[in-house]
Every structure is written in structure tokens, then in C-alpha cells.
Design a protein around this motif. Structure first.
Motif, PDB file in Angstrom:
ATOM      1  N   ALA A 150      -2.417   4.883   8.977  1.00  0.00           N
ATOM      2  CA  ALA A 150      -2.502   4.483   7.574  1.00  0.00           C
ATOM      3  C   ALA A 150      -2.262   2.991   7.431  1.00  0.00           C
ATOM      4  CB  ALA A 150      -1.485   5.274   6.745  1.00  0.00           C
ATOM      5  N   LEU A 151      -1.440   2.415   8.297  1.00  0.00           N
ATOM      6  CA  LEU A 151      -1.170   0.982   8.249  1.00  0.00           C
ATOM      7  C   LEU A 151      -2.452   0.186   8.460  1.00  0.00           C
ATOM      8  CD1 LEU A 151       1.184  -1.167   8.224  1.00  0.00           C
ATOM      9  CD2 LEU A 151       1.013  -1.102  10.712  1.00  0.00           C
ATOM     10  N   ALA A 152      -3.227   0.562   9.475  1.00  0.00           N
ATOM     11  CA  ALA A 152      -4.463  -0.153   9.770  1.00  0.00           C
ATOM     12  C   ALA A 152      -5.522   0.079   8.704  1.00  0.00           C
ATOM     13  CB  ALA A 152      -4.987   0.273  11.143  1.00  0.00           C
ATOM     14  N   ALA A 153      -5.454   1.209   7.999  1.00  0.00           N
ATOM     15  CA  ALA A 153      -6.466   1.536   6.991  1.00  0.00           C
ATOM     16  C   ALA A 153      -6.193   0.892   5.645  1.00  0.00           C
ATOM     17  CB  ALA A 153      -6.550   3.057   6.815  1.00  0.00           C
ATOM     18  N   GLY A 154      -4.999   0.367   5.416  1.00  0.00           N
ATOM     19  CA  GLY A 154      -4.658  -0.218   4.132  1.00  0.00           C
ATOM     20  C   GLY A 154      -5.642  -1.274   3.641  1.00  0.00           C
ATOM     21  N   PRO A 155      -6.075  -2.210   4.488  1.00  0.00           N
ATOM     22  CA  PRO A 155      -6.986  -3.257   4.002  1.00  0.00           C
ATOM     23  C   PRO A 155      -8.351  -2.754   3.547  1.00  0.00           C
ATOM     24  CG  PRO A 155      -5.889  -3.963   6.017  1.00  0.00           C
ATOM     25  CD  PRO A 155      -5.581  -2.507   5.844  1.00  0.00           C
ATOM     26  N   LEU A 156      -8.710  -1.501   3.846  1.00  0.00           N
ATOM     27  CA  LEU A 156      -9.950  -0.959   3.299  1.00  0.00           C
ATOM     28  C   LEU A 156      -9.891  -0.884   1.779  1.00  0.00           C
ATOM     29  CD1 LEU A 156     -10.749   1.978   5.768  1.00  0.00           C
ATOM     30  CD2 LEU A 156     -11.679  -0.345   5.785  1.00  0.00           C
ATOM     31  N   GLY A 157      -8.675  -0.790   1.240  1.00  0.00           N
ATOM     32  CA  GLY A 157      -8.506  -0.844  -0.200  1.00  0.00           C
ATOM     33  C   GLY A 157      -8.955   0.398  -0.937  1.00  0.00           C
ATOM     34  N   ALA A 162      -0.405  11.195  -3.923  1.00  0.00           N
ATOM     35  CA  ALA A 162      -1.369  11.575  -4.955  1.00  0.00           C
ATOM     36  C   ALA A 162      -1.079  10.861  -6.266  1.00  0.00           C
ATOM     37  CB  ALA A 162      -1.347  13.086  -5.155  1.00  0.00           C
ATOM     38  N   GLY A 163       0.199  10.727  -6.589  1.00  0.00           N
ATOM     39  CA  GLY A 163       0.559  10.006  -7.800  1.00  0.00           C
ATOM     40  C   GLY A 163       0.162   8.544  -7.742  1.00  0.00           C
ATOM     41  N   LEU A 164       0.355   7.933  -6.586  1.00  0.00           N
ATOM     42  CA  LEU A 164      -0.054   6.546  -6.399  1.00  0.00           C
ATOM     43  C   LEU A 164      -1.570   6.399  -6.467  1.00  0.00           C
ATOM     44  CD1 LEU A 164       2.400   5.732  -3.505  1.00  0.00           C
ATOM     45  CD2 LEU A 164       2.419   4.607  -5.738  1.00  0.00           C
ATOM     46  N   ALA A 165      -2.279   7.358  -5.859  1.00  0.00           N
ATOM     47  CA  ALA A 165      -3.744   7.321  -5.894  1.00  0.00           C
ATOM     48  C   ALA A 165      -4.255   7.456  -7.326  1.00  0.00           C
ATOM     49  CB  ALA A 165      -4.318   8.415  -5.009  1.00  0.00           C
ATOM     50  N   ALA A 166      -3.665   8.371  -8.073  1.00  0.00           N
ATOM     51  CA  ALA A 166      -4.084   8.544  -9.462  1.00  0.00           C
ATOM     52  C   ALA A 166      -3.788   7.295 -10.291  1.00  0.00           C
ATOM     53  CB  ALA A 166      -3.387   9.764 -10.066  1.00  0.00           C
ATOM     54  N   GLU A 167      -2.634   6.687 -10.048  1.00  0.00           N
ATOM     55  CA  GLU A 167      -2.306   5.437 -10.735  1.00  0.00           C
ATOM     56  C   GLU A 167      -3.321   4.353 -10.400  1.00  0.00           C
ATOM     57  OE1 GLU A 167      -0.010   2.412 -12.793  1.00  0.00           O
ATOM     58  OE2 GLU A 167      -0.153   4.586 -12.946  1.00  0.00           O
ATOM     59  N   SER A 168      -3.739   4.304  -9.137  1.00  0.00           N
ATOM     60  CA  SER A 168      -4.705   3.287  -8.738  1.00  0.00           C
ATOM     61  C   SER A 168      -6.057   3.511  -9.419  1.00  0.00           C
ATOM     62  CB  SER A 168      -4.864   3.258  -7.215  1.00  0.00           C
ATOM     63  OG  SER A 168      -5.631   4.349  -6.728  1.00  0.00           O
ATOM     64  N   VAL A 169      -6.456   4.758  -9.573  1.00  0.00           N
ATOM     65  CA  VAL A 169      -7.717   5.057 -10.269  1.00  0.00           C
ATOM     66  C   VAL A 169      -7.623   4.598 -11.717  1.00  0.00           C
ATOM     67  CG1 VAL A 169      -9.217   6.921 -11.082  1.00  0.00           C
ATOM     68  CG2 VAL A 169      -8.367   6.926  -8.725  1.00  0.00           C
ATOM     69  N   ARG A 206      -6.105   2.168 -12.712  1.00  0.00           N
ATOM     70  CA  ARG A 206      -6.161   0.710 -12.691  1.00  0.00           C
ATOM     71  C   ARG A 206      -7.487   0.168 -12.173  1.00  0.00           C
ATOM     72  NH1 ARG A 206      -1.772  -1.942 -13.972  1.00  0.00           N
ATOM     73  NH2 ARG A 206       0.104  -0.721 -14.364  1.00  0.00           N
ATOM     74  N   GLY A 207      -8.426   1.063 -11.884  1.00  0.00           N
ATOM     75  CA  GLY A 207      -9.763   0.595 -11.541  1.00  0.00           C
ATOM     76  C   GLY A 207     -10.235   0.881 -10.144  1.00  0.00           C
ATOM     77  N   VAL A 208      -9.423   1.508  -9.301  1.00  0.00           N
ATOM     78  CA  VAL A 208      -9.853   1.870  -7.953  1.00  0.00           C
ATOM     79  C   VAL A 208     -10.803   3.066  -8.051  1.00  0.00           C
ATOM     80  CG1 VAL A 208      -9.078   2.673  -5.678  1.00  0.00           C
ATOM     81  CG2 VAL A 208      -7.748   0.953  -6.920  1.00  0.00           C
ATOM     82  N   ASP A 209     -11.829   3.081  -7.221  1.00  0.00           N
ATOM     83  CA  ASP A 209     -12.875   4.103  -7.268  1.00  0.00           C
ATOM     84  C   ASP A 209     -12.343   5.455  -6.787  1.00  0.00           C
ATOM     85  OD1 ASP A 209     -15.194   5.573  -7.238  1.00  0.00           O
ATOM     86  OD2 ASP A 209     -16.283   4.242  -5.871  1.00  0.00           O
ATOM     87  N   ALA A 210     -12.390   6.449  -7.652  1.00  0.00           N
ATOM     88  CA  ALA A 210     -11.930   7.795  -7.284  1.00  0.00           C
ATOM     89  C   ALA A 210     -12.889   8.478  -6.322  1.00  0.00           C
ATOM     90  CB  ALA A 210     -11.758   8.657  -8.529  1.00  0.00           C
ATOM     91  N   ASP A 211     -14.122   8.005  -6.255  1.00  0.00           N
ATOM     92  CA  ASP A 211     -15.127   8.631  -5.386  1.00  0.00           C
ATOM     93  C   ASP A 211     -15.141   8.059  -3.978  1.00  0.00           C
ATOM     94  OD1 ASP A 211     -16.079  10.409  -7.278  1.00  0.00           O
ATOM     95  OD2 ASP A 211     -17.470   8.948  -8.121  1.00  0.00           O
TER      96      ASP A 211
END
Length: 359
Positions: free
Chosen positions: A314-321, A285-292, A294-299
Motif C-alpha cells: 500500500a505504501l508504494a501504491a499511494g502515489p497512484l492517488g 472505507a470511511g477515508l475512501a468515501a471522504e475522498s470521493v 472531495r473529488g476523488v474518482d469512485a470508479d
């Protein structure tokens, strides 16, 4: 497969509408102008890339995943009969056009080899697919044939993906096959990062078996932002710091607390700042919030299994970004999900693999 029994309070805003069917059957060749309503993926290839990327040669852009349409409470479920089929389903959703794929081992003992692969894969407009030491599973082969993939980058040594796997790829029509590997997991990570475009910000995580989940949670945000994700060895952090500096990195988000990346390993990294929680779910959650921030879409949120034995999804899903929350049947996981929706609301949620959402 496990079923995530998230509290209904956590998922109350989500309706039981599934978009997975809308993302199946979008195969096709690369487009000069990808269709409206989809991501546009334009590969960025370094001169050191050991495969021939048709898109880089021809200046091609590719259709990616459907864009969120702004409608709240959407659910996309991406899963298959096994981990290999799940990776292929994720690839169909995120990379309905592809000339290139990144192949990693789908075996748990080799999970670590590919933790830095997601940002590179997305920078190449390529999905991450799963193989084994001696074979290309049916679901992986089907994706490669359906999309007429011409180049495959193998990640890891011959113990992870052997020569029989290479031969099978060639039999499937892949004309350019190359490998990225190092003498250990950290060297493999550095070799992958060296193929990334320059960036002023980077991500770092532990390469220890007990903390690999932190790197998985960071992979989606790093991929979206086209930033490197590097494994750091507590005993020898200087090579990781040098790799980040060589890419132009001047600030680093470090996944997890000192039990993962020790203070003495954190110190040499370029301007390090931790994103950490009390457990893997809080750290994600902390990483996700940091990414938001930095411009990653929270929605546009991803739910991935946080349970050991299912981390490969999760490994295969990483490139979805996408900003990623880890899900498990523990109170702290439920609390994280509830807090996220309280803060950011509920837009599109994509659940992969063993995570199933009931509306």
C-alpha cells in the motif's frame, strides 16, 4: 504471497479481464504533451526541495497512468515476485515517464518513515520505490535505469537507507541525491509535508506502530488531492498542528478513531473531523468515501493488503492517488467491499501486491 479469498458476492460485478499487460513497456522520456488516454503529471516543486528536478527546471509534464475508459468491471493486477518488484510494477503503471523517484525503505521496521511520502511523490510526478539500508534491489535499479532517472529523494535516516545505497544510486546514473529525515518519525513526516504545495485541507493519522495502516489508507486520497498527510503524536500534537497551519490548512480529515489519534491530540489540528470505522477495513472505507466527497474518482479504486506483513504494498501504491480499500480474509473486509460496490458500482479496480482478484 497470500491470496485474497473475497466472497464472490463482493466481486460478482468484476470480470476477469486484466489490464496489467497494457501498462507494461510504456517507458519513455518526458513529453511536452503526454499522450491522450493517460494522466498528465506536472511537478510542483518548492524552493526548499533538496534535489534538482529536471521537470521543474524545464517546465515538463509527464505521462502517468492510463485513464479509466469508462468500461465497467475492469481489473488491473500489479504485483511482482517480492515487495521490491511489486513497487516497481506499480511505478511502471503509474509513472511510465519519470525523471525523479522517491526511495523509501522496504523493511517493515522502517515503514513508518515513508507514510507521508506519497502525496509529495505525486506532487513531484515521481513514484515511490523501495530500497534497503545497504542496497538498491534489482527491480528498483531496473526501473531507475530504464527510465534514466536523474534525481532521487531518500526518505528516512541512514539506518533506513545508508551511504552504500546512495553510492549505488550514483553508480546507476542518478546525479542528484538528497535525503529528507528528522530526529524521529514525526519530524520526518513534518519535513516531508514542508515540501508540499499549499493546501486548505489536510490529512492526519497516528504514528503509532499499531495504527500505521490508517495512514496507508489515507495516502492515496491525499496524493490525488495534492494535500499533506501528517503523522500526529498523541503526546505532542502541537508541532503537527503548526505544520498544517503553515501550509494554509484550515480543515483536517483525521484517519481512525480515538484509539489511534487521541482526543487531546486531535483538538489542536485545524478543524478536525474523523473518518473512522470499527476496524482498519471500515476506517479505510470511511477515508475512501471522504475522498470521493472531495473529488476523488469512485470508479477508479485500489485494493491493497490490510494484513500486517504486507502493508508495504500500500505504501508504494499511494502515489497512484486512488481511493483505497484494505483487503483481508475477514468478514469485515468482505462486507466493506460489498458495501462499496453496492454504493458506487464497479469501474476499474487495481489490486496490488498480495491481493489477487478472481472474476
Amino acid at each position: 504471497m497470500i491470496r485474497s479469498t473475497l466472497r464472490r458476492a463482493a466481486l460478482a460485478p468484476l470480470a476477469a479481464a486484466t489490464l496489467a499487460a497494457a501498462t507494461v513497456g510504456l517507458a519513455g522520456t518526458a513529453s511536452a504533451a503526454p499522450a491522450a488516454g493517460f494522466e498528465t503529471l506536472t511537478p510542483v516543486c518548492s524552493a526548499q526541495l533538496p534535489i534538482t528536478h529536471p521537470g521543474c527546471v524545464a517546465g515538463t509534464s509527464y505521462r502517468g497512468a492510463p485513464l479509466p475508459d469508462g468500461t465497467p468491471n475492469q481489473i488491473v493486477q500489479l504485483s511482482g515476485d517480492d515487495r521490491f518488484a511489486t513497487a516497481a510494477a506499480i511505478a511502471e503503471h503509474g509513472f511510465p515517464e519519470a525523471d525523479v523517484a522517491v526511495l523509501v525503505s522496504g523493511e517493515d521496521r522502517h515503514l513508518v518513515d515513508a507514510l507521508s511520502a506519497a502525496p509529495l511523490a505525486r506532487s513531484l510526478a515521481a513514484p515511490v520505490l523501495l530500497g534497503t539500508r545497504d542496497s538498491v534491489p534489482a527491480a528498483t535499479a531496473s526501473y531507475l535505469q530504464k527510465h534514466q532517472v536523474k534525481a532521487v529523494l531518500l526518505v528516512g535516516g541512514a539506518d533506513a537507507l545508508g551511504e552504500a545505497t546512495t553510492g549505488r544510486l550514483q553508480a546507476l546514473g542518478v546525479t542528484s541525491v538528497a535525503r529528507v529525515a528528522g530526529v524521529d518519525r514525526y519530524a520526518t513526516s513534518r519535513a516531508l509535508v514542508a515540501l508540499m504545495p499549499k493546501s486548505t485541507h489536510g490529512w492526519a493519522a497516528s504514528g503509532e506502530d499499531a495504527h500505521l495502516v490508517d495512514a496507508l489508507a489515507a495516502s492515496g486520497p491525499a496524493a490525488r488531492l495534492a494535500e499533506p498527510l501528517l503523522l500526529v503524536a498523541d503526546a505532542d500534537p502541537l508541532p503537527a498542528a503548526a505544520s498544517l497551519t503553515a501550509l494554509g490548512v484550515t480543515s483536517t480529515t483525521v484517519a481512525g478513531g480515538p484509539e489511534g489519534v487521541a482526543p487531546e491530540a486531535l483538538a489542536p489540528l485545524p478543524a478536525p473531523q474523523r473518518a473512522a470505522g470499527t476496524d482498519r477495513y471500515g476506517t479505510a472505507a470511511g477515508l475512501a468515501a471522504e475522498s470521493v466527497d472531495r473529488g476523488v474518482d469512485a470508479d477508479d479504486l485500489l485494493f491493497a493488503p490490510g494484513v500486517t506483513g504486507h502493508l508495504v504494498d500500500a505504501l508504494a501504491a499511494g502515489p497512484l492517488g486512488r481511493a483505497t480499500l484494505l483487503v483481508g480474509d475477514v468478514d469485515s473486509s468482505y462486507d466493506v467491499v460489498e458495501a462499496w460496490f453496492d454504493t458506487y458500482g464497479a469501474g476499474r479496480v487495481t489490486a496490488v501486491g498480495a491481493v489477487e482478484i478472481d472474476g
